[in-house]
Write a protein that holds these residues in place. Sequence first.
Motif, PDB file in Angstrom:
ATOM      1  N   ARG A 251      -2.695  -2.538  -9.159  1.00 13.84           N
ATOM      2  CA  ARG A 251      -1.485  -2.043  -8.491  1.00 13.84           C
ATOM      3  C   ARG A 251      -0.614  -1.243  -9.461  1.00 13.84           C
ATOM      4  O   ARG A 251      -0.080  -0.190  -9.102  1.00 13.84           O
ATOM      5  CB  ARG A 251      -0.678  -3.220  -7.904  1.00 13.84           C
ATOM      6  N   SER A 252      -0.521  -1.728 -10.703  1.00 14.93           N
ATOM      7  CA  SER A 252       0.349  -1.008 -11.638  1.00 14.93           C
ATOM      8  C   SER A 252      -0.294   0.314 -12.069  1.00 14.93           C
ATOM      9  O   SER A 252       0.407   1.317 -12.215  1.00 14.93           O
ATOM     10  CB  SER A 252       0.726  -1.898 -12.828  1.00 14.93           C
ATOM     11  N   VAL A 253      -1.619   0.336 -12.227  1.00 13.60           N
ATOM     12  CA  VAL A 253      -2.295   1.598 -12.579  1.00 13.60           C
ATOM     13  C   VAL A 253      -2.117   2.614 -11.450  1.00 13.60           C
ATOM     14  O   VAL A 253      -1.798   3.792 -11.688  1.00 13.60           O
ATOM     15  CB  VAL A 253      -3.800   1.352 -12.846  1.00 13.60           C
ATOM     16  N   ILE A 254      -2.303   2.160 -10.219  1.00 18.45           N
ATOM     17  CA  ILE A 254      -2.195   3.067  -9.069  1.00 18.45           C
ATOM     18  C   ILE A 254      -0.762   3.593  -8.955  1.00 18.45           C
ATOM     19  O   ILE A 254      -0.541   4.789  -8.697  1.00 18.45           O
ATOM     20  CB  ILE A 254      -2.646   2.342  -7.769  1.00 18.45           C
ATOM     21  N   ALA A 255       0.217   2.717  -9.193  1.00 15.75           N
ATOM     22  CA  ALA A 255       1.618   3.139  -9.098  1.00 15.75           C
ATOM     23  C   ALA A 255       1.951   4.204 -10.144  1.00 15.75           C
ATOM     24  O   ALA A 255       2.785   5.079  -9.917  1.00 15.75           O
ATOM     25  CB  ALA A 255       2.546   1.930  -9.264  1.00 15.75           C
ATOM     26  N   ASP A 256       1.265   4.138 -11.292  1.00 15.93           N
ATOM     27  CA  ASP A 256       1.545   5.073 -12.382  1.00 15.93           C
ATOM     28  C   ASP A 256       0.849   6.417 -12.223  1.00 15.93           C
ATOM     29  O   ASP A 256       1.116   7.342 -12.992  1.00 15.93           O
ATOM     30  CB  ASP A 256       1.076   4.472 -13.721  1.00 15.93           C
ATOM     31  N   ARG A 257      -0.086   6.517 -11.307  1.00 21.39           N
ATOM     32  CA  ARG A 257      -0.860   7.763 -11.209  1.00 21.39           C
ATOM     33  C   ARG A 257      -0.438   8.553  -9.977  1.00 21.39           C
ATOM     34  O   ARG A 257      -0.560   8.072  -8.844  1.00 21.39           O
ATOM     35  CB  ARG A 257      -2.368   7.441 -11.167  1.00 21.39           C
ATOM     36  N   ALA A 258       0.025   9.784 -10.197  1.00 21.01           N
ATOM     37  CA  ALA A 258       0.588  10.585  -9.111  1.00 21.01           C
ATOM     38  C   ALA A 258      -0.445  10.896  -8.036  1.00 21.01           C
ATOM     39  O   ALA A 258      -0.112  11.082  -6.869  1.00 21.01           O
ATOM     40  CB  ALA A 258       1.146  11.887  -9.680  1.00 21.01           C
ATOM     41  N   GLU A 259      -1.725  10.955  -8.418  1.00 23.63           N
ATOM     42  CA  GLU A 259      -2.751  11.330  -7.434  1.00 23.63           C
ATOM     43  C   GLU A 259      -3.201  10.149  -6.574  1.00 23.63           C
ATOM     44  O   GLU A 259      -4.055  10.310  -5.709  1.00 23.63           O
ATOM     45  CB  GLU A 259      -3.955  11.978  -8.137  1.00 23.63           C
ATOM     46  N   LEU A 260      -2.621   8.960  -6.836  1.00 20.53           N
ATOM     47  CA  LEU A 260      -3.002   7.780  -6.053  1.00 20.53           C
ATOM     48  C   LEU A 260      -1.786   7.205  -5.351  1.00 20.53           C
ATOM     49  O   LEU A 260      -0.665   7.295  -5.855  1.00 20.53           O
ATOM     50  CB  LEU A 260      -3.621   6.716  -6.970  1.00 20.53           C
ATOM     51  N   SER A 261      -2.037   6.619  -4.190  1.00 21.01           N
ATOM     52  CA  SER A 261      -0.939   6.022  -3.444  1.00 21.01           C
ATOM     53  C   SER A 261      -1.438   4.753  -2.760  1.00 21.01           C
ATOM     54  O   SER A 261      -2.473   4.773  -2.094  1.00 21.01           O
ATOM     55  CB  SER A 261      -0.439   7.028  -2.409  1.00 21.01           C
ATOM     56  N   THR A 262      -0.735   3.641  -2.956  1.00 19.35           N
ATOM     57  CA  THR A 262      -1.157   2.437  -2.235  1.00 19.35           C
ATOM     58  C   THR A 262      -0.781   2.596  -0.765  1.00 19.35           C
ATOM     59  O   THR A 262       0.229   3.206  -0.431  1.00 19.35           O
ATOM     60  CB  THR A 262      -0.483   1.162  -2.785  1.00 19.35           C
ATOM     61  N   VAL A 263      -1.626   2.097   0.099  1.00 15.87           N
ATOM     62  CA  VAL A 263      -1.339   2.112   1.531  1.00 15.87           C
ATOM     63  C   VAL A 263      -0.861   0.721   1.933  1.00 15.87           C
ATOM     64  O   VAL A 263       0.165   0.558   2.572  1.00 15.87           O
ATOM     65  CB  VAL A 263      -2.576   2.560   2.333  1.00 15.87           C
ATOM     66  N   VAL A 264      -1.619  -0.328   1.524  1.00 18.57           N
ATOM     67  CA  VAL A 264      -1.092  -1.688   1.560  1.00 18.57           C
ATOM     68  C   VAL A 264      -1.357  -2.262   0.168  1.00 18.57           C
ATOM     69  O   VAL A 264      -2.499  -2.578  -0.174  1.00 18.57           O
ATOM     70  CB  VAL A 264      -1.761  -2.555   2.641  1.00 18.57           C
TER      71      VAL A 264
ATOM     72  N   ALA B  59       1.756   5.904   4.086  1.00 17.20           N
ATOM     73  CA  ALA B  59       1.814   4.725   4.953  1.00 17.20           C
ATOM     74  C   ALA B  59       2.590   5.021   6.237  1.00 17.20           C
ATOM     75  O   ALA B  59       2.279   4.478   7.292  1.00 17.20           O
ATOM     76  CB  ALA B  59       2.436   3.561   4.197  1.00 17.20           C
ATOM     77  N   GLY B  60       3.589   5.901   6.148  1.00 20.55           N
ATOM     78  CA  GLY B  60       4.353   6.249   7.348  1.00 20.55           C
ATOM     79  C   GLY B  60       3.684   7.400   8.088  1.00 20.55           C
ATOM     80  O   GLY B  60       2.462   7.468   8.170  1.00 20.55           O
ATOM     81  N   ASP B  61       4.500   8.335   8.588  1.00 16.86           N
ATOM     82  CA  ASP B  61       3.955   9.466   9.325  1.00 16.86           C
ATOM     83  C   ASP B  61       3.997  10.732   8.484  1.00 16.86           C
ATOM     84  O   ASP B  61       4.094  11.836   8.997  1.00 16.86           O
ATOM     85  CB  ASP B  61       4.761   9.704  10.621  1.00 16.86           C
TER      86      ASP B  61
ATOM     87  N   HIS C  96      -4.076  17.369  10.297  1.00 21.18           N
ATOM     88  CA  HIS C  96      -5.309  17.904   9.726  1.00 21.18           C
ATOM     89  C   HIS C  96      -5.627  17.264   8.370  1.00 21.18           C
ATOM     90  O   HIS C  96      -6.769  16.894   8.096  1.00 21.18           O
ATOM     91  CB  HIS C  96      -5.211  19.431   9.582  1.00 21.18           C
ATOM     92  N   ASP C  97      -4.588  17.099   7.534  1.00 26.24           N
ATOM     93  CA  ASP C  97      -4.786  16.484   6.220  1.00 26.24           C
ATOM     94  C   ASP C  97      -5.205  15.018   6.362  1.00 26.24           C
ATOM     95  O   ASP C  97      -6.041  14.513   5.613  1.00 26.24           O
ATOM     96  CB  ASP C  97      -3.497  16.569   5.395  1.00 26.24           C
ATOM     97  N   ARG C  98      -4.586  14.360   7.326  1.00 23.86           N
ATOM     98  CA  ARG C  98      -4.907  12.964   7.573  1.00 23.86           C
ATOM     99  C   ARG C  98      -6.383  12.830   7.955  1.00 23.86           C
ATOM    100  O   ARG C  98      -7.096  11.951   7.480  1.00 23.86           O
ATOM    101  CB  ARG C  98      -4.018  12.451   8.720  1.00 23.86           C
TER     102      ARG C  98
ATOM    103  N   GLN D  43     -12.082   1.088   4.620  1.00 23.16           N
ATOM    104  CA  GLN D  43     -11.955   0.780   6.037  1.00 23.16           C
ATOM    105  C   GLN D  43     -10.677   1.428   6.540  1.00 23.16           C
ATOM    106  O   GLN D  43      -9.800   1.745   5.751  1.00 23.16           O
ATOM    107  CB  GLN D  43     -11.912  -0.735   6.288  1.00 23.16           C
ATOM    108  N   PRO D  44     -10.585   1.636   7.861  1.00 24.72           N
ATOM    109  CA  PRO D  44      -9.340   2.216   8.361  1.00 24.72           C
ATOM    110  C   PRO D  44      -8.188   1.205   8.294  1.00 24.72           C
ATOM    111  O   PRO D  44      -8.375   0.026   8.588  1.00 24.72           O
ATOM    112  CB  PRO D  44      -9.657   2.565   9.826  1.00 24.72           C
ATOM    113  N   VAL D  45      -7.039   1.677   7.852  1.00 22.92           N
ATOM    114  CA  VAL D  45      -5.788   0.924   7.987  1.00 22.92           C
ATOM    115  C   VAL D  45      -4.860   1.853   8.757  1.00 22.92           C
ATOM    116  O   VAL D  45      -4.618   2.981   8.321  1.00 22.92           O
ATOM    117  CB  VAL D  45      -5.189   0.555   6.606  1.00 22.92           C
ATOM    118  N   ASP D  46      -4.392   1.416   9.916  1.00 22.00           N
ATOM    119  CA  ASP D  46      -3.626   2.286  10.827  1.00 22.00           C
ATOM    120  C   ASP D  46      -4.364   3.602  11.081  1.00 22.00           C
ATOM    121  O   ASP D  46      -3.763   4.685  11.078  1.00 22.00           O
ATOM    122  CB  ASP D  46      -2.220   2.568  10.265  1.00 22.00           C
ATOM    123  N   GLY D  47      -5.666   3.513  11.240  1.00 18.38           N
ATOM    124  CA  GLY D  47      -6.438   4.685  11.626  1.00 18.38           C
ATOM    125  C   GLY D  47      -6.837   5.603  10.481  1.00 18.38           C
ATOM    126  O   GLY D  47      -7.540   6.586  10.685  1.00 18.38           O
ATOM    127  N   LEU D  48      -6.406   5.305   9.246  1.00 16.80           N
ATOM    128  CA  LEU D  48      -6.765   6.148   8.100  1.00 16.80           C
ATOM    129  C   LEU D  48      -7.676   5.364   7.153  1.00 16.80           C
ATOM    130  O   LEU D  48      -7.306   4.278   6.694  1.00 16.80           O
ATOM    131  CB  LEU D  48      -5.492   6.571   7.346  1.00 16.80           C
TER     132      LEU D  48
END
Length: 503
Positions: free
Chosen positions: A393-406, A428-430, A435-437, A462-467
């Motif tokens: 979680r901390s590595v992902i938070a530090d990297r601009a190209e990654l984003s946690t979804v949950v 995570a929101g809208d 197209h990008d989604r 796996q999909p989370v909220d369809g993504l």
Amino acid sequence: MAPGPRTSDTDLELLIDRLAERAIDLLTQPDRDRPLLDFADPGPLTDRFADTVPLTIPSFQEPAAPDALVEAIDTVITGSVCTNHPRFVNQNFAGADPVAVVGDWLGAALNTTGATYEMAPVFTLMERALLQRLAELAGLGRPGSDHPAGIFCPGGSIAAIHGLQLARHRRWPASIRTGETDDRPVILVSSAGHYSARKAAAVMGLGTEAVIEVATDRAGAMRPVALAAAVSRAIAEGRSPFVVVATAGTTVTAAFDPLEAVADICRRHDLWLHVDGCYGASALFSPRQRHRLAGVERADSLVWDLHKMMGMTQQCTALLVAEPDRLDACFADGADYLFQPDKANADMDAGDRTFVCGRRIDALKLWLTWKFRGDDGMAARVDHGVAMADHARSVIADRAELSTVVAGDFTNVCFTWLPPELRGADVAGDGLPAHDRDRLHRLAPAVKARMQAEGTAMIGYQPVDGLNVFRLIFMSPGVTAEDVDELIDLVVDYSEASWPTIG
Ligand SMILES: *Cc1c(COP(=O)(O)O)cnc(C)c1O
């Protein structure tokens, strides 16, 4: 001694020696530089066996030469997923404890069934001791009780059927004989709950429409307000809710339903509380993690897969029941050829407290591992998994190209990679254009396919909220912080390489 007409003792010894060597090799920490799988599609995979011992069984199978069989077994091993590999984070199990593996071998060598004391005297006592202690950890055990606190089942899905059947039996005792419940029974489970609830409803003759899905919060935990509303709505419609399946550790995000609040609702409406702790009940081993299951002592039944987080080999599942006598009342059939009431120690027989007949000796490997590791060792395994997830979680938070979804706060982390133009978007929101989604949705399977083909790592999506998002799950004690860094680097590399190919 030899079972077949041709096998000589030397052939048999050679086969056993060679296979044991290989199996022992698999128990030690695998080489990090070796692929975790030499992947092939079904055709080429079948062809790999053509030169040794073909996979197919012809209409007349000649005895194969032991040397050729050993060679074929090497192909089996390289073509199989090495789930002990530190870059295997694909599934709700990983890193089998070597102690459990040898316990499993011994159990297989002693090959018996856990149905009766007659056939499994030691294992019957072992199972009782384990069930008693597991129940105490959950607050379900009655100290000094000489009635076993539950039963070991062949897997969590089978145990779920037991739990739901117990619930139905309490509400409609005659249903065991008549198969009828009079009403329209309803099972409530969160929308993040495991599919085994629906499958159980189908095989129990209730039908999948008997299962009502309750909304969760963003993390994937059941919302008590939504549960209360769903129960009231079902009753208003003339239906009969009889059980709530609360999930302690959901499969995708490892969310824990709030058991105290769920138990309050169950008490108000006289509903059976079945806790699906297949994944997360192992948190009870850890003093630092067990708070997640606060309220589990109010469960009527609890399923706990020791083959998930605790590194038991598949399978090792405990079903714990607050009023264990209900198992006899619900399942006993009294077969007089097996459970003769007049034989010695007939009261110790476990087999009539379940609907399965033969049962593997799954208690032995858990007993051996628990005794070898001690409580601290069991807790350390759970704590290490959470520590590795925290690191991810901390590595992902530090990297601009990654984003946690949950992001979660237990062993699971769900995240996505983002191309430069989308960095900073609220995934995570809208925050993503459609197209990008859609493109991102197709990225995860592409990355997975590359990873699989190269055998460098295995992570789930796996999909989370369809993504579609990547999922990391940590429980193997062999995974280090450097392994986590490397895994995440791999996901980034594969994502960068795959993104331009996705239109
Ligand atoms: C794995 C899992 C199950 C099913 O257990 P099996 O032992 O695989 O049958 C049920 N519920 C949850 C939450 C799980 O993660």
